[in-house]
Design a protein around this motif. Structure first.
Motif, mmCIF file in Angstrom:
data_model
loop_
_atom_site.group_PDB
_atom_site.id
_atom_site.type_symbol
_atom_site.label_atom_id
_atom_site.label_comp_id
_atom_site.label_asym_id
_atom_site.label_seq_id
_atom_site.Cartn_x
_atom_site.Cartn_y
_atom_site.Cartn_z
ATOM 1 N N SER A 77 0.844 -1.196 0.000
ATOM 2 C CA SER A 77 0.000 0.000 0.000
ATOM 3 C C SER A 77 0.873 1.238 0.000
ATOM 4 N N ALA A 78 0.280 2.343 -0.439
ATOM 5 C CA ALA A 78 0.948 3.638 -0.393
ATOM 6 C C ALA A 78 -0.076 4.686 0.012
ATOM 7 N N HIS A 79 0.183 5.365 1.109
ATOM 8 C CA HIS A 79 -0.761 6.356 1.635
ATOM 9 C C HIS A 79 -0.074 7.718 1.693
ATOM 10 N N ARG A 80 -0.685 8.679 1.044
ATOM 11 C CA ARG A 80 -0.169 10.049 1.132
ATOM 12 C C ARG A 80 -0.853 10.742 2.301
ATOM 13 N N THR A 81 -0.053 11.215 3.236
ATOM 14 C CA THR A 81 -0.564 11.972 4.379
ATOM 15 C C THR A 81 -0.170 13.429 4.177
ATOM 16 N N PRO A 82 -0.670 14.346 4.994
ATOM 17 C CA PRO A 82 -0.307 15.764 4.816
ATOM 18 C C PRO A 82 1.189 16.042 4.941
ATOM 19 N N THR A 83 1.933 15.164 5.640
ATOM 20 C CA THR A 83 3.358 15.462 5.879
ATOM 21 C C THR A 83 4.315 14.469 5.249
ATOM 22 N N GLU A 84 3.825 13.314 4.832
ATOM 23 C CA GLU A 84 4.725 12.311 4.270
ATOM 24 C C GLU A 84 3.930 11.256 3.517
ATOM 25 N N THR A 85 4.643 10.399 2.808
ATOM 26 C CA THR A 85 4.043 9.242 2.146
ATOM 27 C C THR A 85 4.514 7.994 2.877
ATOM 28 N N LEU A 86 3.585 7.131 3.226
ATOM 29 C CA LEU A 86 3.923 5.905 3.943
ATOM 30 C C LEU A 86 3.740 4.717 3.010
ATOM 31 N N LEU A 87 4.823 3.985 2.800
ATOM 32 C CA LEU A 87 4.790 2.786 1.964
ATOM 33 C C LEU A 87 4.800 1.549 2.854
ATOM 34 N N LEU A 88 3.884 0.633 2.594
ATOM 35 C CA LEU A 88 3.910 -0.663 3.271
ATOM 36 C C LEU A 88 4.494 -1.677 2.306
ATOM 37 N N LEU A 89 5.608 -2.278 2.713
ATOM 38 C CA LEU A 89 6.325 -3.235 1.872
ATOM 39 C C LEU A 89 6.362 -4.584 2.580
ATOM 40 N N GLN A 90 6.238 -5.652 1.799
ATOM 41 C CA GLN A 90 6.331 -6.989 2.382
ATOM 42 C C GLN A 90 7.483 -7.758 1.752
ATOM 43 N N LYS A 91 8.141 -8.494 2.603
ATOM 44 C CA LYS A 91 9.225 -9.356 2.146
ATOM 45 C C LYS A 91 8.654 -10.420 1.222
ATOM 46 N N LYS A 92 9.212 -10.546 0.047
ATOM 47 C CA LYS A 92 8.671 -11.480 -0.938
ATOM 48 C C LYS A 92 8.908 -12.921 -0.499
ATOM 49 N N THR A 93 7.922 -13.750 -0.821
ATOM 50 C CA THR A 93 8.028 -15.188 -0.541
ATOM 51 C C THR A 93 7.705 -15.953 -1.821
ATOM 52 N N GLU A 94 7.983 -17.217 -1.798
ATOM 53 C CA GLU A 94 7.743 -18.058 -2.980
ATOM 54 C C GLU A 94 6.238 -18.207 -3.195
ATOM 55 N N HIS A 95 5.794 -18.036 -4.439
ATOM 56 C CA HIS A 95 4.375 -18.159 -4.762
ATOM 57 C C HIS A 95 3.970 -19.630 -4.819
ATOM 58 N N LYS A 96 2.753 -19.884 -4.324
ATOM 59 C CA LYS A 96 2.216 -21.241 -4.316
ATOM 60 C C LYS A 96 1.262 -21.433 -5.489
ATOM 61 N N PRO A 97 1.000 -22.685 -5.843
ATOM 62 C CA PRO A 97 -0.050 -22.940 -6.842
ATOM 63 C C PRO A 97 -1.388 -22.425 -6.311
ATOM 64 N N GLN A 98 -2.298 -22.070 -7.201
ATOM 65 C CA GLN A 98 -3.566 -21.476 -6.795
ATOM 66 C C GLN A 98 -4.735 -22.334 -7.247
ATOM 67 N N THR A 99 -5.700 -22.493 -6.346
ATOM 68 C CA THR A 99 -6.952 -23.169 -6.659
ATOM 69 C C THR A 99 -8.086 -22.169 -6.501
ATOM 70 N N PHE A 100 -8.833 -21.905 -7.579
ATOM 71 C CA PHE A 100 -9.898 -20.905 -7.563
ATOM 72 C C PHE A 100 -11.254 -21.589 -7.353
ATOM 73 N N ILE A 101 -12.060 -21.030 -6.427
ATOM 74 C CA ILE A 101 -13.412 -21.550 -6.179
ATOM 75 C C ILE A 101 -14.367 -20.365 -6.109
ATOM 76 N N LYS A 102 -15.404 -20.391 -6.897
ATOM 77 C CA LYS A 102 -16.379 -19.302 -6.910
ATOM 78 C C LYS A 102 -17.364 -19.481 -5.750
ATOM 79 N N ILE A 103 -17.602 -18.374 -5.049
ATOM 80 C CA ILE A 103 -18.499 -18.373 -3.893
ATOM 81 C C ILE A 103 -19.718 -17.503 -4.214
ATOM 82 N N SER A 104 -20.896 -18.032 -3.927
ATOM 83 C CA SER A 104 -22.123 -17.263 -4.139
ATOM 84 C C SER A 104 -22.938 -17.255 -2.854
ATOM 85 N N SER A 105 -23.539 -16.103 -2.570
ATOM 86 C CA SER A 105 -24.377 -15.984 -1.373
ATOM 87 C C SER A 105 -25.841 -16.203 -1.684
#
Length: 1354
Positions: free
Chosen positions: A264-292
């Protein structure tokens, strides 16, 4: 219908009663006290009140014990604890059961204990990942992102402050505040800075490369500094985050860093705050559609994926379904076992022909748990603090205290009246210009008089401030009058019979000074007291309002006046204003000297009448001032409310007592009110009634007005000016608006619907709406009325004039919702709908089914959908559409995936309604106390902690409803009470603070940590609360005996031990000093005894082994009572008498040998237990005993010559002066708080000798408490000699023949010592040793140690 009461405990044995509390049944458990207490509760149940009552008076109590037991035996002998029938005749005031009859109960209300925990009020809304926020909002969002993605409860964070940070405030200070609102989160925060900082966070002068395993690193311009980036990455844990502080115009890079992802990147009146995350190895993905909205066929698919795809990221997604409950489902699912690999993609925008995998590919690479696409941006739903409520402009507002007893909380609140309000024929609408404060207003605002003393009508109890005013009626006439309450307002609906026109010669302010005072006096002195011309009268507090009015009236009747005042200034005022009063007739109201004044001034006869406004002993002295046939007119509400006792013998000379409370006049018949008003008119016309002098405060100075009156500095009346008066005598009032805090009000002509209205929360909400003016209520329930309590509440509301209809319409269907709205419209236009309906089907997701989801959805998601659709056309005047959601939805809770999802659907519907211009609000409640689902599941009525939150009291829930319904910024809000957290960077003495707060002690500096809890004021009630708090918050479990004897210092030690390995160093480092060497100084009456027999498991006359205990350096037995209590032996503790003058360890051993030989023989081995310093004396004694033919078995607990010398060396006392000062301060700490001891440390150090230090210490103690100085001197010198003996000691005896065992504490007080404490050098036999939890001072309380000792007694 009967009220079924779930009772637990002897004082809650009332099983059932009818809803008029006339007949009931109470369990008989052979306890007369508790049974009769339950009988008294029957009478209290008859009151229509939510106040807390205690019995304060009983006129008659008759108990026929034998008859009662015979009656039980004859009629109820089949049950061990039968439920006995009780009758409560409210006509005669008699409560009866068997042989017990109680008559004339008076119960008085008392203030409830103030709840210190305030709820956290938040909005829950979509926040884009790249947006503009203020600094606090940005930190709040980023910390929630970190916690959501890591599911961590411990936040180990560091911030690097260096030249790049410049003058910015450390971000960790904001993070610390933000994490305080998050349940269960334990922060461990540290700032790395070369410059000292004055903040409450630990600051170290270290480099970033000195830390590791951090969840978060904060630094400035990280991406521009490769070396700092490298150090930050090395400091992070596997899934750690970085917040980089950049300039306000920082250009956020589009490409990720090779090792960091921009979250994320948030501009405040006095500064910009960046949230950075240490990268990790990506996993395989399984997609499932959810309906309410389907049949929940996906449930089985998700369960299978969680079970079989353990190495995949399972991406649950929803598209083109804006009311999907996906967010709530995922929040709960991630809290369950195997749920950490669940991720969410929720596309709220309507996008046709979307390929979701491709659409979300870039976003999913960021490895975020929740990904919401709304308004063309990726973001998440976040909890942000709710902004303060803006004031509103209203015609009618009134003053009330938001916190009873806190004058600073006096606030102008929105009221229900307006210029066109229709009133009954006996009421008149008055626009208020001035309101007078009276003593009653101050007493109720301060909480010294409870609201039921003013009125028993619950509809009027919310605000009882103000009952005297002046203003204009709707025809423009200047009027003055009185009402029961709420006169401190901008307008009022008043009784026509209690209104008078203000004389033309009086100002509008004058009119506000006369009515109450002269009305009270006309009623009390003339009608009740029959005041006659020429009589004598004593008038207390003559410069006050009542006082001045009474003086004027008495002088008008030609009476001889005596009066009292509180200050010389007021005495001068009486002299100047009323020259007719003789100076010798002006007395002091602050002591009892006025009694002598009256008897002297009347030649011992006394006065004919006393007008009293004093309390306590001055009230009784006032009675003694009466002449024969005198009349005592009591106007003091404080004593009337307290039912203060007056000895009837004081009234034996035909005197009479008249209690006058003008409040009673408001309920009188019109002709009595008219008689009072006629007396007032006559008094005004004859000049007997004149305006009083006054002090006027402005409309925005209400608090100052109350404080001024409470101080007693006022003379005459204290007024609050609400409007500026016109010069004309007659002037039509012009509608005017005033600033006030918004307050939810009901329109009596409209209808209010509560779905689930017969549940616990529903009944309380309905009651709240009725008190706020609702006259038409529709409550839905699948089962209808099923309990007596429901019937009772409905009967009470009906008595208020409210129409209550119970609808069984099935809101789970569209037809049922339509039927409900049609039924409601028959009573009046629908103003508000509240959906509280809920059916729980909790289970971990593995055990959930489509059916359990349908069960949870029906009353929540489905009903809200139908009501949303139908109300858009059927309810054009709808003002509020409110659904009750749960923090389970917004924050997640294991086992509630179906519940969380159903609530999430309701929240999306509310958002859509707001966007479409319709009213809507979803409230995420935390656990609610006293009523509702959580309360019903409790086994005991105690405060529970649930997921890091405490139950929010139902009264507080209703209180915050005003705020939540008034705010306009958010469609979804949250309210929860975060439990106090321990650990992290919290202080080690939190446990002490907790106990002190429960005991109601405010000045911690005056409290000695060595005081026991009973000495600090613990009673049975606070004892229960302390015990529960220690068990719940600190996992410390104490027996009742422990509760009576434990000190704050000991509690602190136990808390430190509980802190575990992280606290081990602190235990030894911070605790070691003389406080580790001795923890008691003994009792003055027992110290001189050569030995003490201690209680054990065996009787004194029984046959059992004998045990000799050699105590520590203090040389007294009381410290060993617990250990002794666990032994199957006769226990004798030797004492090193304070009278003895032994200079060496060997001398001390020789001194105890005669005592030992009195109790042992050479036939059996002598069991010796030696602790700490006592080990030295014991081993010297064993050497002597062995030489005389005795056999010994020795157990050394935390002791040996080598250990004791090491402890002394570890003190690092570089000089005799330092050692003696430390010892003297330790002795002082047994009498004074440590803070007080530290203030004397320097003066003690400057003394020339030990004797001078002792005498100075005695003098210091004498100034604070009264103790035996000779005992203090002996104790000090005794300890000092033994320390000196230790310094010089070296064992000289030959190796001992006896068996020996060593029991050590886990937390050592000295390093570099052999495992057996070098005891093998002193014994021929091998030394066996074991280690037990605790440190040198606390190990004696270890139950496992005691059991081990017991097993080794021969």
């Amino acid at each position: 219908m009967t009220l079924k009461i779930c009772s637990r405990g002897a004082f809650r044995a009332l099983q059932e009663c009818d809803n008029s509390a006339v007949k009931g049944r109470i369990k008989w458990e052979n306890n007369w006290v508790t049974f009769m207490d339950n009988m008294l509760q029957m009478a209290i149940l008859q009151a229509d009140s939510r106040l807390l009552y205690v019995p304060t008076f009983i006129s008659k109590l008759a108990v026929n014990a034998k008859g009662h037991m015979d009656w039980i035996g004859a009629n109820y002998n089949e049950d061990e604890f039968p439920s006995l029938p009780v009758t409560n005749n409210y006509m005669t005031g008699v409560i009866s059961c068997g042989g017990i009859h109680i008559k004339g109960l008076i119960a008085s209300s008392i203030n409830r204990r103030k709840i210190l925990a305030d709820p956290v009020l938040e909005s829950y809304r979509f926040v884009p990942n790249f947006t503009t926020l203020d600094a606090h909002q940005s930190v709040r969002v980023n910390m929630q992102l970190i916690l959501e993605n890591t599911l961590s409860y411990k936040v180990n964070a560091v911030e690097l402050i260096d030249e790049f940070t410049k003058d910015a405030v450390p971000l960790l200070t904001i993070i610390h505040s933000v994490l305080g609102d998050q349940p269960l989160i334990q922060p461990f925060l540290k700032i790395l800075s070369q410059t000292p900082l004055d903040i409450d966070i630990e600051v170290e002068d270290k480099k970033l490369n000195s830390v590791s395993n951090c969840l978060l690193v904060v630094a400035s311009s990280i991406l521009e500094r490769p070396e700092v980036t490298k150090e930050a990455l090395a400091a992070l844990s596997e899934n750690g985050f970085i917040i980089s502080r950049e300039s306000p115009d920082y250009n956020v890079p589009t490409d990720d860093h090779p090792k960091l992802t921009i979250i994320s990147a948030h501009r405040t009146p006095t500064e910009t705050l960046l949230l950075l995350q240490k990268k990790t190895e990506h996993k395989p993905q399984t997609f499932i559609k959810i309906s309410s909205s389907d049949e929940f066929s996906w449930v089985a698919t998700v369960k299978e994926a969680i079970k079989n795809k353990v190495n995949d990221d399972i991406v649950l997604y929803s598209e083109n379904e804006p009311d999907s409950g996906l967010v709530g489902l995922v929040n709960c699912l991630r809290r369950e076992p195997n749920g950490k690999n669940i991720k969410c993609v929720f596309v709220l925008d309507e996008i046709k022909q979307i390929n979701l995998k491709t659409f979300s590919e870039t976003q999913l690479k960021k490895n975020m748990a929740v990904n919401v696409y709304k308004n063309g941006q990726w973001g998440t739903y976040r909890h942000l603090l709710l902004n303060g409520i803006n004031v509103v402009e209203r015609e009618h507002c009134f003053v009330n205290s938001l916190v009873r007893g806190d004058l600073s909380s006096l606030t102008w609140l929105e009221g229900p009246l307006n210029y066109n309000t229709a009133l009954s024929s006996e009421q008149e609408l008055v626009h208020i210009y001035y309101t007078a404060l009276n003593f009653r207003d101050v007493m109720t605002a301060l909480g010294k008089v409870t609201v039921d003393v003013v009125t028993t009508d619950r509809r009027q109890q919310e605000c009882v401030q103000g009952f005297e005013f002046s203003g204009r009626d709707i025809r423009g006439n200047r009027v003055m009058g009185m009402i029961t309450n709420m006169a401190l307002a901008t307008m009022a609906a008043v009784d026509r019979y209690l209104l008078l026109k203000i004389p033309d010669s009086w100002t509008m302010a004058d009119g506000a000074t006369a009515m109450t005072l002269y009305g009270t006096l006309a009623y009390g002195l003339i009608i009740r007291g029959q005041l006659k011309r020429g009589e004598s009268i004593l008038i207390h507090s003559g410069t006050g309002g009542i006082g001045q009015a009474a003086i004027r009236l008495a002088l008008y009747y030609g009476c001889t006046v005596f009066t009292t005042v509180g200050t010389q200034e007021k005495r001068e005022f009486i002299r100047k204003t009323y020259p007719e009063i003789e100076d010798s007739h002006i007395g002091n109201s602050r002591d009892l000297s006025f009694e002598h004044m009256v008897h002297k001034g009347t030649n011992g006869r006394g006065v004919d009448m006393v007008v009293n406004s004093l309390a306590d002993d001055k009230l009784l002295a006032s009675v003694r001032c009466l002449a024969r046939g005198g009349r005592f007119i009591e106007i003091g509400k404080f004593d009337m409310a307290l039912n203060t006792y007056i000895n009837l013998q004081l009234l034996q000379r035909s005197a009479s007592f008249h209690g006058v409370m003008l409040d009673q006049l408001f309920a009188e018949r019109p002709f009595i009110k008219k008689k009072i008003m006629d007396l007032l008119v006559e008094g005004i016309e004859n000049g007997a009634i004149k305006p009083l002098n006054k002090t006027i405060f402005k409309v925005d100075e209400v608090e100052q007005a109350f404080r001024y009156m409470a101080s007693g500095k006022h003379t005459g009346k204290v007024l609050v000016q609400v409007r500026t008066p016109e010069e004309e005598i007659i002037a039509a009032p012009i509608p005017q608006k005033f600033s006030c805090m918004p307050r939810y009000l009901c329109d009596p002509a409209k209808t209010y619907i509560i779905c689930g209205g017969l549940g616990g929360f529903g009944l309380e909400l309905a009651d709240w709406l009725v008190l706020r003016g609702a006259k038409n209520l529709i409550l839905t329930s699948r089962k209808g009325i099923t309990t007596g309590y429901q019937n009772l509440r409905i009967r009470i509301w009906t008595s208020y004039g409210t129409i209550v209809k119970i609808s069984k319409a099935d809101i789970c269907t569209e037809d049922g919702c339509k039927q409900l709205l049609e039924e409601a419209s028959e009573l009046g236009p629908v103003d508000s709908i509240f959906n509280l309906a809920v059916v729980l089907a909790d289970a971990i997701f593995e055990n959930q089914t489509p059916e359990t989801f349908q069960t949870s959805f029906a009353p929540k998601a489905n009903a809200t959908r139908y009501l949303d659709d139908l109300t858009r056309t059927m309810c054009p005047d709808l003002r509020h559409f409110v659904v009750f959601s749960s923090v389970s939805c917004g924050r997640g809770n294991a086992g509630q995936t179906n519940y969380g999802m159903a609530n999430s659907v309701m929240e999306r519907l509310c958002e859509k309604r707001r966007e479409d211009g319709y009213p809507a609000l979803a409230i995420e409640w935390g656990a609610v106390g006293e009523v509702g689902l959580v309360a019903e599941m409790q086994e005991e009525h105690i405060e529970m902690e649930i997921g890091g939150t405490l139950q929010q009291r139902i009264s507080n829930c209703l209180q915050v409803l005003d705020t939540l319904l008034a705010q306009k910024e958010a469609a979804i809000v949250s309210s929860m009470v975060v439990a106090e957290k321990r650990g992290g960077d919290a202080a080690a003495d939190n446990i002490v603070d907790s106990v002190i707060n429960i005991l109601g002690l405010t000045d911690k500096k005056t409290i000695s940590l060595h005081s026991t809890l009973p000495e600090l004021g613990m009673d049975s009630m606070t004892g229960v609360e302390i015990k529960q708090t220690l068990e719940r918050e600190y996992e410390i479990f104490l027996t009742p005996k422990d509760m009576r004897t434990i000190t704050l210092a000991r509690l602190k030690e136990m808390h430190e031990e509980q802190s575990g390995a992280n606290q081990a160093d602190k235990n030894t480092e911070n605790r070691f000093g003389f406080e580790m060497l001795f923890t008691t100084i003994g009792d003055v009456t027992e110290n001189n005894l050569p030995y003490m027999r201690l209680k054990s498991k065996v009787e004194e006359t029984s046959s059992a082994p004998k045990v000799l205990i050699f105590p520590g350096i203090e040389g007294v037995a009381s410290y060993y009572e617990f250990l002794s209590s666990q032994l199957d032996a006769h226990v004798i503790c030797l004492q090193y008498s304070s009278e003895s003058k032994e200079e060496t360890i060997a001398d001390m051993a020789n001194a105890v040998i005669p005592v030992i030989e009195e109790h042992v023989t050479k036939d059996d081995p002598i069991n010796i237990i030696a602790y700490s310093y006592g080990t030295l004396v014991a081993l010297e004694a064993v050497s002597i005993l062995e030489s005389r033919g005795y056999k010994c078995s020795v157990i050394c607990i935390e002791g040996s010559p080598k250990l004791m010398k090491g402890m002394l060396d570890a003190l690092n006392m570089e000089s005799t002066e330092v050692l003696e000062t430390a010892l003297a301060c330790r002795l002082l700490s047994f009498y004074l708080p440590l803070e007080a001891v530290s203030t004397h440390q320097e003066s003690i150090f400057k003394c020339a000798s030990w004797d001078e230090r002792v005498e100075l210490g005695i003098e210091i103690v004498k100034q604070n408490i009264n103790v035996d100085q000779n005992h203090q001197r002996k104790v000090a010198n005794r300890i000092y000699r033994r320390v000196q003996a230790l310094k010089m000691y070296t064992p000289a005896y030959a190796p001992l023949e006896s068996d020996v065992k060593l029991y050590k504490a886990k937390y050592q007080v000295t390093d570099n010592i052999e495992e057996d404490y070098c005891l093998s050098q002193l014994f021929k036999k091998p030394v066996e040793f074991e280690v037990f939890e605790g440190n040198h001072a606390t190990v004696l309380d270890n139950e496992e140690l005691a059991n081990t000792v017991a097993q080794n007694i021969k």
